[in-house]
Design an enzyme around this catalytic site. Structure first.
Site, PDB file in Angstrom:
ATOM      1  N   SER A 132      15.571 -10.817 -19.199  1.00  0.00           N
ATOM      2  CA  SER A 132      14.509 -11.440 -18.419  1.00  0.00           C
ATOM      3  C   SER A 132      13.234 -11.434 -19.252  1.00  0.00           C
ATOM      4  O   SER A 132      13.070 -10.594 -20.148  1.00  0.00           O
ATOM      5  CB  SER A 132      14.271 -10.642 -17.138  1.00  0.00           C
ATOM      6  OG  SER A 132      13.092 -11.056 -16.471  1.00  0.00           O
TER       7      SER A 132
ATOM      8  N   TYR B 222      12.481  -2.108 -12.126  1.00  0.00           N
ATOM      9  CA  TYR B 222      13.212  -3.292 -12.612  1.00  0.00           C
ATOM     10  C   TYR B 222      12.847  -3.598 -14.058  1.00  0.00           C
ATOM     11  O   TYR B 222      13.732  -3.819 -14.894  1.00  0.00           O
ATOM     12  CB  TYR B 222      12.890  -4.502 -11.728  1.00  0.00           C
ATOM     13  CG  TYR B 222      13.368  -5.805 -12.307  1.00  0.00           C
ATOM     14  CD1 TYR B 222      14.728  -6.127 -12.329  1.00  0.00           C
ATOM     15  CD2 TYR B 222      12.471  -6.722 -12.847  1.00  0.00           C
ATOM     16  CE1 TYR B 222      15.171  -7.323 -12.862  1.00  0.00           C
ATOM     17  CE2 TYR B 222      12.899  -7.928 -13.374  1.00  0.00           C
ATOM     18  CZ  TYR B 222      14.254  -8.222 -13.386  1.00  0.00           C
ATOM     19  OH  TYR B 222      14.688  -9.408 -13.934  1.00  0.00           O
TER      20      TYR B 222
END
Length: 287
Positions: A136, A149
């Site tokens: 990501s 995260y």
């Protein structure tokens, strides 16, 4: 090839569908059995034959071992593994239960590592293979409320870099895909993991509400929609990473990924903190 978390309407399914359309032999897995069966039905219409679909929770050793064993029994050693399983945990670091932190790392990091460990012996033996890790832009920068995260995605960056070096002489290539804003159910899932304050006397109540509001707004904002993309935009890049003779080490996906990662690279830490404060109100701030 094998795609984890390939049910539903997200990146995994879009990747499996695109590659099945190109004639690849696809194996799909997901921890949601009903959704997995639906995905297999839809893919069979594309591929002309029902793909091997195996329920798997990547946090369970018996599941991942069974998945690899069944895949090898059916098709031999894998040529490609797409490590797509993952989710986002939202909430202040102080208030996030440690069991929830462990669960986040079990899925996003340890599951990815274990899947890679299990496919590598076969890839080394055949002197060919490709591991595509779905990271990501959140592995290069961080936003408030997403600390756990982001930590997992930073870990995926490091693992991919090291693994790429360690297996290169065995004919195995490791590629990292770094999506930016992607319109899936990802935001809804992330917000569903926002935890209710339990030990801080409501110190983060306003902050939690603001993070939830900002996260939802990002995916509804027309500007961000133009900077983002959909699952198939990521699937196209994954296909490129799989089929290229000399794949890049990293593939950012969407304008937002290039823009935010480029912005972060140019900023000092203090400059980034100042930028973030324009988007988020820090906990403990006066009203």
């Amino acid at each position: 090839f094998l795609v984890t978390a390939a049910a539903g309407t997200g990146i995994g399914f879009a990747t499996a569908k695109r590659c099945a359309e190109e004639g690849a032999t696809v194996v799909i897995s997901d921890r949601h059995e009903r959704r997995l069966a639906e995905a297999a039905d839809e893919l069979s219409a594309v591929a002309g034959a029902r793909p091997l679909a195996i329920p798997c929770d990547v946090t369970r050793e018996d599941h991942v071992q069974g998945l690899i064993d069944a895949t090898v029994d059916a098709h031999g050693a894998l040529d490609v593994l797409v490590n797509n399983a993952g989710y986002a945990l939202q909430g202040p670091v102080e208030e996030t239960p440690i069991d929830a932190v462990r669960a986040q790392f079990e899925t996003n990091v340890f599951g990815l590592i274990r899947m890679s460990q299990l496919v590598l012996p076969g890839m080394r033996e055949q002197r060919a293979g490709r591991i595509v890790n779905i990271g990501s832009m959140g592995g290069k920068l961080s936003f408030p409320g997403g600390g756990i995260y982001h930590a997992t995605k930073y870990a995926v960056e490091a693992i991919s870099d090291v693994l790429r070096f360690e297996v290169s002489n065995f004919g195995v290539k490791v590629v990292l895909v770094e999506p930016g804003l992607i319109k899936t159910n990802f935001a809804d899932a992330a917000l569903s993991h926002m935890h209710t304050p339990s030990q801080t006397d409501g110190a983060y109540d306003d902050f939690n509400a603001a993070v939830a509001k900002n996260t939802a707004a990002v995916y509804e904002n027309p500007l961000y929609a133009r900077l983002g993309g959909g699952p198939d935009d990521v699937a196209k890049v994954i296909e490129k990473a799989i089929t290229s003779d000399k794949p890049k080490t990293r593939y950012p996906v969407t304008v937002s990924a290039y823009a935010f990662m480029g912005q972060r690279k140019l900023m000092t830490d203090r400059m980034w903190d100042a930028f973030v404060r324009t988007q988020f109100k820090a906990p403990g701030s006066e009203a």
